[in-house]
Scaffold this active site. Structure first.
Site, PDB file in Angstrom:
ATOM      1  N   SER A  31       0.842  -1.188   0.000  1.00  0.00           N
ATOM      2  CA  SER A  31       0.000   0.000   0.000  1.00  0.00           C
ATOM      3  C   SER A  31       0.876   1.237   0.000  1.00  0.00           C
ATOM      4  CB  SER A  31      -0.882  -0.005   1.253  1.00  0.00           C
ATOM      5  OG  SER A  31      -1.538   1.226   1.442  1.00  0.00           O
ATOM      6  N   TYR A  77      -1.951  -0.906  10.483  1.00  0.00           N
ATOM      7  CA  TYR A  77      -2.048  -1.217   9.058  1.00  0.00           C
ATOM      8  C   TYR A  77      -0.758  -0.831   8.335  1.00  0.00           C
ATOM      9  CZ  TYR A  77      -3.837  -1.221   4.262  1.00  0.00           C
ATOM     10  OH  TYR A  77      -4.023  -1.454   2.921  1.00  0.00           O
TER      11      TYR A  77
END
Length: 308
Positions: A183, A196
């Site tokens: 990401s 995350y």
């Protein structure tokens, strides 16, 4: 300074100069040549691609794309009904070589057991796409220990277990490709995404280490691709806070799937989506800290807490 140290010093300086003024310019020019004259993408026809998280979102789009290009598709998802629906949809379009399996990718025992079923029912997986993931979005101190544990098990450990299941055969056959979803949050720490971010940094490190290990194998034909997308409309980005929405749009999952497929068939190593934001994220580590703060405060692009 004795003679041995002096010789080592000269060799060191000589290699540094050679690297900076010969090797780096040569490979920059070579990279530019390949950009201007791209090689033909490799075919996935006849390949067996295993995609995690095919019950919805990017995984579902990828399943359709690979099936349409002649690959045998194996879909894994913990949501059995959604996963079955994906495969029924593919079959309704005329793609018969599609298989659905319920699997909890965070559970090593489950991964290895379902992997044996895949080997028996379908064959050896040649393309592995680790797509499944979760993304709770709230401040670090609002995360429970159980929630953090679940993020790491699904977003990180699952990659280890699927690699344990399928990478040995790829290495043995000297044929295969591993694609993992990291990401933009694996490139820069972000508000309300601390665990995350940690998980996506870990995925990027895992893939870089694997690539280096396999690079040292003579005539290696096993490839590794890491994808770092911006926000995607899969439902995980529940409360996006984007100041300049025209320029920083939430990506469509179908567009991201197309870019993932393109990256895999052209053996790209690291892909940042969209590319223009990827360039900014690449340059950020070279900025003064205060300039980074100005950038973040002026071009607000983050997720608000999903608890309020």
């Amino acid at each position: 300074m004795n003679v041995q140290v002096f010789i080592e010093f000269l060799l060191y300086v000589g290699n540094v100069l050679f690297l900076l003024f010969v090797v780096v310019p040569y490979y920059w020019l070579k990279s530019l040549y390949h950009i201007l004259n791209p090689s033909q993408p490799k075919s996935v026809k006849g390949e067996i691609v295993l995609i995690t998280g095919t019950g919805h979102g990017i995984g579902k789009e990828l399943a359709l794309m690979y099936a349409a290009n002649g690959a045998t598709v194996v879909g894994w998802d913990i949501n059995e009904s959604n996963n079955e629906e994906t495969m029924r949809h593919l079959k309704s379009l005329g793609f018969s070589l599609v298989y659905a399996y319920k699997c909890d990718v965070s559970n090593r025992k489950d991964v290895l057991e379902v992997a044996k079923k895949v080997l028996r029912d379908v064959g050896e997986v040649t393309i592995l796409i680790n797509n499944a993931g979760i993304m709770p979005t709230h401040s670090f101190l609002d995360h429970t220990p159980e929630e953090i544990d679940r993020i790491i098990r699904i977003n990180v450990f699952a990659h280890f277990w699927t690699l344990e299941a399928f990478l040995p055969a790829m290495k043995k056959n000297n044929h295969g490709h591993v694609v993992c979803l990291s990401s933009m949050a694996g490139l820069l720490g972000l508000n309300n995404l601390v665990p995350y971010c940690a998980s996506k940094y870990a995925v990027r490190g895992l893939m870089e280490g694997l690539e280096e290990e396999f690079r040292r194998i003579p005539n290696n034909r096993v490839h590794f691709t890491t994808i770092c997308p911006f926000m995607v409309d899969t439902g995980l980005c529940k409360r996006p806070d984007i100041r300049f929405q025209y320029f920083n749009k939430v990506l469509k999952q179908s567009d991201v799937a197309k870019e993932i497929f393109k990256a895999q068939v052209t053996n790209q190593r690291l892909v940042k989506l969209p590319p223009e934001i990827g360039i900014i994220f690449t340059l950020i580590p070279f900025w003064p800290r205060e300039a980074l703060y100005y950038f973040r405060d002026t071009f607000t692009t983050e997720l608000l807490s999903d608890l309020y």
